[in-house]
Write an enzyme that holds these catalytic residues in place. Structure first.
Site, mmCIF file in Angstrom:
data_model
loop_
_atom_site.group_PDB
_atom_site.id
_atom_site.type_symbol
_atom_site.label_atom_id
_atom_site.label_comp_id
_atom_site.label_asym_id
_atom_site.label_seq_id
_atom_site.Cartn_x
_atom_site.Cartn_y
_atom_site.Cartn_z
ATOM 1 N N HIS A 1 0.847 -1.209 0.000
ATOM 2 C CA HIS A 1 0.000 0.000 0.000
ATOM 3 C C HIS A 1 0.874 1.247 0.000
ATOM 4 C CE1 HIS A 1 -4.248 -1.398 1.326
ATOM 5 N NE2 HIS A 1 -3.648 -2.332 0.616
ATOM 6 N N TYR B 1 -9.373 5.757 7.354
ATOM 7 C CA TYR B 1 -9.517 6.127 8.769
ATOM 8 C C TYR B 1 -10.574 7.231 8.826
ATOM 9 C CZ TYR B 1 -5.123 3.674 9.924
ATOM 10 O OH TYR B 1 -4.145 2.722 10.126
ATOM 11 N N PRO C 1 -4.345 0.705 18.778
ATOM 12 C CA PRO C 1 -4.156 0.169 17.424
ATOM 13 C C PRO C 1 -4.160 1.219 16.312
ATOM 14 C CG PRO C 1 -6.357 -0.335 18.229
ATOM 15 C CD PRO C 1 -5.620 0.267 19.367
ATOM 16 N N LYS D 1 0.912 0.188 15.085
ATOM 17 C CA LYS D 1 2.335 0.151 15.447
ATOM 18 C C LYS D 1 2.716 -1.032 16.343
ATOM 19 C CE LYS D 1 3.798 3.545 13.099
ATOM 20 N NZ LYS D 1 3.999 3.003 11.758
ATOM 21 N N TYR E 1 3.886 6.908 9.761
ATOM 22 C CA TYR E 1 3.054 5.754 9.401
ATOM 23 C C TYR E 1 3.891 4.670 8.717
ATOM 24 C CZ TYR E 1 -1.243 3.259 8.278
ATOM 25 O OH TYR E 1 -2.246 2.318 8.217
HETATM 26 C C1 PHB Z 1 -6.157 -3.939 10.689
HETATM 27 O O1 PHB Z 1 -6.186 -4.193 9.483
HETATM 28 O O2 PHB Z 1 -6.548 -4.775 11.539
HETATM 29 C C2 PHB Z 1 -5.657 -2.618 11.137
HETATM 30 C C3 PHB Z 1 -5.138 -1.742 10.188
HETATM 31 C C4 PHB Z 1 -4.696 -0.497 10.575
HETATM 32 C C5 PHB Z 1 -4.778 -0.123 11.898
HETATM 33 C C6 PHB Z 1 -5.277 -0.994 12.848
HETATM 34 C C7 PHB Z 1 -5.721 -2.247 12.465
HETATM 35 O O3 PHB Z 1 -4.365 1.123 12.263
#
Ligand code: PHB
Ligand code: APR
Length: 390
Positions: free
Chosen positions: A72, A201, A293, A297, A385
C-alpha cells in the site's frame, strides 16, 4: 534442558527472535503457555512497515507475504464528508507498507521454526524465570504433571502484556507509564470485498471507524465503542448500520456487507515499562509496551525491539561484547516512545472523546482541516506511518 536464550512467549516477538538467532547459530527454546491453535486464532492488526518486511525476508519467512500481501502506498482520512488521501510513497521518497495479517506472519514463523526443528514447548503452565541477576539464570514450567527446568545464558521476555517476565523485575527498579483511553474498538472480519483498495480512517460525530482488509475478499472493519460494551450486544446488522453511519457517503454506498466470521472488542491503552532489561532478562514486544491500534504500530514495534535485541545477542556470541545488551533498553525505548507519541496523536486526532464537548471538538476539527490542507502536516503523518528508521 540447556540452551543459550530461553524465550518466554510464542507470539510474533518470541518466534521472530528465535528464527533470527537460529540463522546465526545461536540456540533458543520457546516456552508458550497456550496451544498453537489458540495463538494462531488471534486476529490482530495487519499493516507491516518496510523494516519488518525486510526482517521477515532476511529471516527466510517472506515468501508467502510477498505472494499474498498487498503493498500500500497511501491511505485515506475521512472527515465531514471529505476524503483526503495521504500519499505515503510520494511524501516519503517512495516508502510503502505491506497489508498482511499478523496471524499470517505468526503462522509463517511457526512453519519456519518447525522446518528448522526449532524447539517450541506449548501449553506450558506456571512458567517462572529464576536467578535473573546472576550469570546462571533458568526458567521452570509445569507440563504433563512434571516440573521442567531450562538452564540458559539469557531470558527473553516475549510474553505479552499479561506475561510473567515484566513482573520479574523488582518494583523498586521498574517504572510504568500508562494511559487508558475511554473507549474500545469493536472489530469485524467478513468475507466481503473491501470497500476501498486502500485503508480509510474515519472521524465522525458518532465516533471513529476504520476500513481495512486482509485480501480481495476479506475485509476488516472497526468502530469505536464504549469501553464497557459487550460483543453480544452487537448483531451483524447493528454493526454494519453503525459503520455505514460513520463513513463518507460514497464509501457507505459502496460498502458490501455480509456475515461476520470474527467479532471482538479490544480496549485502547498506551503503556511503557522502563527499563526493558534486568540482569540477564530482556523484555521485547507487548511485554514491555502497548500502543492503541490506531496506526498499527504494535507488531512493528515488537519487530524493532527484536531487531535491536537479536543484534545485541549476535554481538555477544560472535564478538564477546555485551555492549549491545547493556544498551538494549535505552536504544529500544527511544524508538518506542516515538511510536507511543504517534499512536497517541493519531488516536487523539480521530476518536470522539466523551469529555471533549465544545472546545476539544473544535480543536480536533481544526487539526483535521489543517492536516487536509498542509503538505508539511501530511509528510509528518506519512513519515511516522511508514515507520521511523531503526
Ligand atoms: C487492521 O487491518 O486490523 C488494522 C489496520 C490499521 C490499523 C489498525 C488495524 O491502524
Ligand atoms: N508463559 C508463557 N507464555 C506466555 C505467558 C506466560 N506466563 N504469558 C503470555 N504468554 C504468551 C501468550 O500466550 C502469547 O502467545 O506470550 C505470547 C505473547 O504474544 P503477543 O501478546 O502476541 O505479544 P508479542 O509477541 O510481543 O507480539 C506483539 O502482538 O499483541 C500484539 O499488538 C501486539 O501486534 C503486537 C504484537
Amino acid at each position: 534442558m540447556q540452551t543459550q536464550v530461553a524465550i518466554i512467549g510464542g507470539g510474533p516477538s518470541g518466534l521472530l527472535l528465535s528464527q533470527i538467532l537460529h540463522l546465526r547459530g545461536i540456540q533458543s527454546v520457546i516456552v508458550e503457555q497456550k496451544s498453537r491453535a489458540y495463538v494462531l486464532g488471534r486476529i490482530r492488526a495487519g499493516v507491516l512497515e518496510q523494516g519488518l518486511v525486510d526482517m521477515l525476508r532476511a529471516a527466510g519467512v517472506g515468501d508467502r507475504m510477498d505472494r499474498e500481501g498487498l503493498p500500500h502506498e497511501g491511505f485515506d482520512i475521512a472527515h465531514k464528508g471529505k476524503r483526503q488521501r495521504i500519499d505515503m510513497a510520494g511524501l516519503t521518497g517512495g516508502k510503502s507498507v505491506m497489508v498482511y495479517g499478523q496471524t499470517e506472519v505468526t503462522l509463517d514463523l511457526y512453519d519456519a521454526r518447525d522446518q528448522m526443528d526449532g524447539i517450541i514447548v506449548d501449553e506450558a503452565e506456571d512458567v517462572t524465570p529464576h536467578d535473573l541477576n546472576t550469570d546462571n539464570p533458568y526458567i521452570t514450567y509445569e507440563k504433563g504433571g512434571e516440573t521442567h527446568r531450562i538452564d540458559c545464558d539469557f531470558v527473553a521476555g516475549c510474553d505479552g502484556f499479561h506475561g510473567v517476565s515484566r513482573k520479574a523485575i523488582p518494583a523498586t527498579i521498574l517504572r510504568e507509564y500508562e494511559k487508558v483511553y475511554p473507549f474500545g474498538w469493536l472489530g469485524v472480519l467478513s468475507e466481503t470485498p473491501p470497500v476501498s483498495h486502500e485503508l480509510i480512517y474515519n472521524h465522525s460525530d458518532r465516533g471513529f471507524a476504520l476500513c481495512s482488509m486482509r485480501n480481495d475478499n476479506l475485509s476488516r472493519y472497526y468502530v469505536q465503542c464504549a469501553i464497557q460494551e459487550e460483543v453480544s450486544n452487537w448483531s451483524d446488522d447493528r454493526f454494519w448500520e453503525e459503520l455505514k453511519s460513520r463513513l463518507p457517503a460514497d464509501a457507505a454506498r459502496d460498502l458490501v456487507m455480509g456475515p461476520s466470521i470474527e467479532k471482538s472488542i479490544a480496549p485502547l491503552r498506551s503503556f511503557v515499562a522502563e527499563p526493558l532489561s534486568y540482569g540477564r532478562l530482556f523484555l521485547a514486544g507487548d511485554a514491555g509496551h502497548i500502543v492503541p491500534p490506531t496506526g498499527a504500530k504494535g507488531l512493528n514495534l515488537a519487530a524493532s525491539d527484536i531487531h535491536y535485541l537479536s543484534e545485541a545477542f549476535i554481538r555477544f556470541y560472535e564478538e564477546g561484547s555485551d555492549t549491545g545488551l547493556k544498551n538494549y533498553s535505552e536504544t529500544a525505548l527511544k524508538r518506542i516512545w516515538k511510536a507511543m507519541r504517534f499512536s497517541w496523536w493519531m488516536t487523539t486526532l480521530l476518536h470522539k472523546f466523551p469529555e471533549n464537548e465544545g472546545f476539544g471538538d473544535r480543536i480536533q476539527d481544526t487539526e483535521l482541516e489543517y492536516l487536509f490542507s498542509s503538505k508539511a502536516a501530511q509528510t509528518a503523518l506519512a513519515e511516522n506511518y511508514v515507520g521511523l528508521p531503526y
